[in-house]
Motif scaffolding. Structure first.
Motif, short mmCIF file in Angstrom:
data_model
loop_
_atom_site.label_atom_id
_atom_site.label_comp_id
_atom_site.label_asym_id
_atom_site.label_seq_id
_atom_site.Cartn_x
_atom_site.Cartn_y
_atom_site.Cartn_z
N ASN A 289 0.83 -1.21 0.00
CA ASN A 289 0.00 0.00 0.00
C ASN A 289 0.86 1.26 0.00
O ASN A 289 0.42 2.32 0.47
CB ASN A 289 -0.93 0.00 1.22
N GLU A 290 2.08 1.13 -0.54
CA GLU A 290 2.96 2.29 -0.60
C GLU A 290 2.36 3.37 -1.51
O GLU A 290 1.69 3.07 -2.50
CB GLU A 290 4.33 1.88 -1.14
N ARG A 291 2.62 4.62 -1.16
CA ARG A 291 2.10 5.73 -1.95
C ARG A 291 3.04 6.08 -3.10
O ARG A 291 4.20 5.67 -3.11
CB ARG A 291 1.90 6.96 -1.05
N GLY A 292 2.53 6.82 -4.02
CA GLY A 292 3.33 7.27 -5.16
C GLY A 292 2.65 6.94 -6.47
O GLY A 292 1.99 5.90 -6.60
N ARG A 293 2.81 7.84 -7.43
CA ARG A 293 2.20 7.64 -8.75
C ARG A 293 3.24 7.85 -9.84
O ARG A 293 4.23 8.55 -9.66
CB ARG A 293 1.03 8.63 -8.96
N MET A 294 3.00 7.22 -10.96
CA MET A 294 3.90 7.33 -12.11
C MET A 294 3.79 8.71 -12.73
O MET A 294 2.72 9.31 -12.75
CB MET A 294 3.57 6.25 -13.14
N MET A 295 4.93 9.20 -13.22
CA MET A 295 5.00 10.55 -13.78
C MET A 295 5.37 10.51 -15.26
O MET A 295 6.14 9.65 -15.69
CB MET A 295 6.05 11.36 -13.01
N LEU A 296 4.82 11.44 -16.02
CA LEU A 296 5.15 11.53 -17.43
C LEU A 296 6.64 11.76 -17.61
O LEU A 296 7.25 12.56 -16.91
CB LEU A 296 4.36 12.69 -18.06
N ASN A 297 7.24 11.01 -18.55
CA ASN A 297 8.67 11.09 -18.89
C ASN A 297 9.59 10.54 -17.79
O ASN A 297 10.78 10.85 -17.78
CB ASN A 297 9.07 12.52 -19.25
#
Length: 350
Positions: A289-297
């Motif tokens: 359940n770690e946080r964080g999202r993928m980012m463009l580039n």
């Protein structure tokens, strides 16, 4: 990292990247994660205080239960291979500081993306060639020799060489070796499986990839493990896109492994990669359940390690080689990916 002998004819590839467009920026402050909260991917000095289920016991019996396969034993190491002075080397080669995970994601501009494509393509070409060398009787040291030569012939540096004291240019993990196997004098045997992990540093950017190969006549159980491990990587890449939660990677890999009752190794993870060998984000391959999202580039690796038995790792006295506690087979696949507007681009494929 294998081959019948070093006499095998080697292709001399010319990098598709033209020019020196990529200026290496100053490196981030490297640090070790708190073992109680974060995970490791390459190597850390003993002990792994606070990391549950990470053991340093001695290997048990040579013979595996219900199997004719013998447990791995370390072979002899050859001297460290030289790299020409004109080849750009990553900062950690000259530093005496222990490597760690750098803070901050690897997000690139257009020039950086082209550099990542070039390093990823070369890494993929080297890995493809290394796989053609896998056959009974070749030593993992012979594979290392071939990989080393092909990388420097293309004006790049073999990233593992000198990273935290790692003595070779590639990792060769055979059978029960989960990761970070050091190439040595052991000859591959008929029925072995071997993961070859290649990273190149080209024009200031790292491209990182690995695959598990069959040596000779491999039994169906081993083939199935390798197939499912590759499928788990493919499934994880398929859901990647800007804004997607990073923890979905672990959830989809774990779910696929569960279907076949395989274990997912938890202590070693994927990572950001680019101008630095290892940076944020940490990519967990199991449910979390770690946080964080993928980012463009953004660029990072996904590299699931699945086992047929125990997921509890044991480290050899060399402080690198990690094997399964019960001697069960382990397989791994890895790609470096770029997050794009339409999903994910695999950078480490031919």
């Amino acid at each position: 990292m294998v081959g019948a002998t070093a006499a095998t004819i080697q292709p001399r590839l010319i990098s598709s990247f033209v020019g020196n467009c990529c200026n290496t920026r100053s490196t981030h402050n490297l640090f070790r994660y708190n073992p109680g909260k974060r995970h490791v991917f390459m190597q850390q000095s003993r002990p792994f205080t606070g990391i549950t289920n990470f053991l340093f016991n001695k290997r048990n019996t040579d013979e595996l239960q219900n199997s004719t396969r013998k447990r791995l034993k370390p072979g002899k190491l050859s001297p460290r291979r030289p790299v020409p002075d004109h080849i750009l080397k990553p900062p950690y080669v000259a530093s005496k500081k222990p490597p760690g995970i750098a803070s901050g994601p690897e997000v690139h501009d257009e020039m950086g993306i082209e550099c990542m494509r070039a390093s990823g393509k070369l890494a993929a070409q080297v890995l493809q060639y290394a796989g053609t060398l896998v056959k009974p009787g070749i030593t993992t040291d012979a594979i290392d020799q071939e990989v080393h030569q092909m990388i420097i012939d293309n004006g790049a540096y073999p990233s593992p060489l000198g990273y935290g004291g790692f003595p070779k240019s590639v990792c060769t993990s055979v059978n029960e070796c989960i990761c970070h196997g050091i190439p040595d004098s052991r000859e591959l045997e008929d029925g072995d499986i071997i993961n070859i992990d290649v990273t190149v540093y080209l024009n200031g950017y790292h491209g990182d990839t690995s695959a598990t190969f069959f040596c000779g006549d491999v039994d169906d159980e081993a083939k199935k493990l390798v197939q499912v491990t590759k499928e788990s990587l493919d499934k994880a890449i398929s859901i990647c896109a800007p804004g997607v939660e990073l923890n979905k990677i672990g959830k989809i890999i774990n779910a696929h492994a569960d279907e076949y009752r395989y274990g997912v190794v938890e202590q070693f993870v994927g990572h950001g990669v680019g101008r630095l060998f290892h940076s944020d984000p940490v990519i967990l391959h199991y449910r979390n359940n770690e946080r964080g999202r993928m980012m463009l580039n953004q660029t990072f690796t996904i590299e699931p390690m699945l086992t047929m038995g125990s997921i509890r790792p044991i480290m050899w006295d060399d402080d690198w080689t990690v094997v399964t506690e019960d001697g069960s087979l382990s397989a791994q696949f890895e790609h470096t990916i770029l997050i794009t507007e339409n999903g994910a681009e695999i950078l480490t494929q031919c």
